[in-house]
Design an enzyme around this catalytic site. Structure first.
Site, PDB file in Angstrom:
ATOM      1  CG  HIS A  60      25.414  75.861  37.648  1.00 57.60           C
ATOM      2  ND1 HIS A  60      24.873  74.682  37.205  1.00 57.60           N
ATOM      3  CD2 HIS A  60      24.763  76.138  38.814  1.00 57.60           C
ATOM      4  CE1 HIS A  60      23.950  74.261  38.054  1.00 57.60           C
ATOM      5  NE2 HIS A  60      23.848  75.132  39.035  1.00 57.60           N
ATOM      6  CG  HIS A  64      25.845  77.959  42.492  1.00 53.05           C
ATOM      7  ND1 HIS A  64      26.362  76.886  43.176  1.00 53.05           N
ATOM      8  CD2 HIS A  64      24.719  77.502  41.880  1.00 53.05           C
ATOM      9  CE1 HIS A  64      25.593  75.823  42.970  1.00 53.05           C
ATOM     10  NE2 HIS A  64      24.578  76.176  42.200  1.00 53.05           N
ATOM     11  CG  HIS A  82      21.113  77.360  41.794  1.00 51.89           C
ATOM     12  ND1 HIS A  82      21.721  76.682  40.756  1.00 51.89           N
ATOM     13  CD2 HIS A  82      20.265  78.261  41.218  1.00 51.89           C
ATOM     14  CE1 HIS A  82      21.262  77.158  39.601  1.00 51.89           C
ATOM     15  NE2 HIS A  82      20.388  78.124  39.852  1.00 51.89           N
ATOM     16  CG  ASP A 119      21.169  73.024  45.562  1.00 56.04           C
ATOM     17  OD1 ASP A 119      21.086  74.162  45.060  1.00 56.04           O
ATOM     18  OD2 ASP A 119      21.670  72.053  44.953  1.00 56.04           O
ATOM     19  CG  HIS A 120      25.068  74.871  46.199  1.00 49.66           C
ATOM     20  ND1 HIS A 120      26.142  74.025  46.107  1.00 49.66           N
ATOM     21  CD2 HIS A 120      24.129  74.378  45.343  1.00 49.66           C
ATOM     22  CE1 HIS A 120      25.881  73.061  45.219  1.00 49.66           C
ATOM     23  NE2 HIS A 120      24.669  73.263  44.743  1.00 49.66           N
ATOM     24  CG  HIS A 130      25.040  68.683  43.192  1.00 57.05           C
ATOM     25  ND1 HIS A 130      24.247  68.735  42.070  1.00 57.05           N
ATOM     26  CD2 HIS A 130      24.711  69.772  43.928  1.00 57.05           C
ATOM     27  CE1 HIS A 130      23.490  69.820  42.118  1.00 57.05           C
ATOM     28  NE2 HIS A 130      23.754  70.467  43.231  1.00 57.05           N
ATOM     29  CG  ASP A 141      25.562  72.674  41.427  1.00 59.61           C
ATOM     30  OD1 ASP A 141      26.220  72.252  42.386  1.00 59.61           O
ATOM     31  OD2 ASP A 141      24.343  72.904  41.534  1.00 59.61           O
TER      32      ASP A 141
HETATM   33 ZN   LIG Z   1      23.193  72.487  43.373  1.00 59.88          ZN
HETATM   34 ZN   LIG Z   2      23.133  74.958  41.051  1.00 61.31          ZN
END
Ligand SMILES: [Zn+2]
Ligand SMILES: [Zn+2]
Length: 303
Positions: free
Chosen positions: A142, A62, A64, A66-67, A270, A212
């Site tokens: 999510h 996805h 976000h 951090d990915h 995570h 997530d």
């Molecule tokens: Zn994340």
């Molecule tokens: Zn996320």
């Protein structure tokens, strides 16, 4: 060795305590794939002696940060290193716009073909199907559209026991046996039983990646038969309401999903920045599912 998962990062949201945001390098037979690409992924690849240009496909869960914040850096490096082979990135809608804008204003022209495949699967769907392995995509739950991936090394064709085969066997009959069929004559009678002349090969094995997501019990049924599961466990159960409001899961919930799925092993990851010591996360999961392990970066998990 069928599938190897090398953890490059398993921190959520922000890099803390020397933990990098999410990324994993998957080796499935001779293929190298990357799952998620948090900031610093190319440094982590270099630290663990992986060559970016051996990666043929990248699967993004996805959008976000951090990915996927490491993607522009990694893809630019691939080009600078003279990559010629195509790269395919699977990601939810929007990634193409983001990368195009970055390439446009940095006047970056890639010297290899980059394909971006949009994933928007509403249920478990095969998105890559090769002779020896396949990749499926499925929706997670999510705050923004988010997808999981399952990598399966298929069972190889049964191998023939040569000295048990009838003399002068035809090529067509050999193909039949290798596909697991018995041989029958014109009257429909079995002349050779497949099981008598072949030996089975290693069973199919699979790795499912779920990050997530809010606790989703139905994943256990959807992914039944999976060998190894990675499930996010951002929090311990004392923060269950926080997990719910941010669409994340607790270690206990990850373990429940794994237990009901019937997997061999669960990888927890995570991790929230609130945990310097991660042992409470593992302890909590093991209360429910004993084969739970922390996905610490640098570690490899093999099937
Ligand atoms: Zn994340
Ligand atoms: Zn996320």
């Amino acid at each position: 060795l069928s599938i190897e998962v090398h953890i490059l990062g398993s921190s959520s949201a922000t890099p803390v305590f020397d933990r990098h945001p999410t990324s994993q390098l998957i080796k499935i037979l001779h293929h190298q794939y990357l799952i998620d690409c948090g900031e610093g992924t190319q440094m982590q690849l270099s630290r663990y002696n992986h060559k970016p240009n051996k990666i043929s496909r990248i699967f993004i869960s996805h959008l976000h940060g951090d990915h996927f914040f490491g993607l522009i850096g990694l893809v630019s490096t691939m080009s600078l290193q003279g990559r010629k082979n195509p790269l395919t990135i699977y990601a939810p809608l929007g990634l193409k716009d983001i990368l195009s804008l970055q390439f446009k204003y940095s006047e970056t022209i890639l010297n290899f073909p980059l394909y971006i495949e949009v994933v928007d699967e509403a249920s478990l769907t095969t998105i890559l199907d090769k002779d020896d392995h396949q990749v499926e995509c499925f929706p997670l739950s999510h705050r923004i559209p988010c997808y999981g991936y399952r990598f399966t090394r298929k069972q190889a064709a049964p191998s023939l026991i040569k000295d048990r085969l009838p003399e002068n066997i035809s090529v067509q009959d050999i193909i039949q046996l290798k596909q697991g069929h018995n041989l029958v004559n014109d009257e429909g009678e079995v002349t050779v039983y497949c099981k008598d002349v072949t030996q089975p090969t290693q069973e199919a094995v699979s790795y499912a990646y779920c990050s997530d997501t809010i606790y989703t019990p139905s994943l256990s049924e959807l992914l039944k038969g999976t060998t190894l599961l990675y499930h996010e466990s951002t929090f311990t159960k004392e923060y269950e309401s926080r997990a719910q409001s941010t669409f994340h899961s607790t270690a206990e919930q990850a373990a429940l999903v794994a237990k009901n799925m019937g997997v061999k092993k669960l990888l927890l990851g995570h991790f929230s920045a609130r945990y310097k010591d991660l042992s409470p996360i593992q302890d909590e999961a093991r209360q429910i599912f004993p084969y739970s392990f922390l996905a610490i970066e640098g570690q490899k998990f093999c099937i």
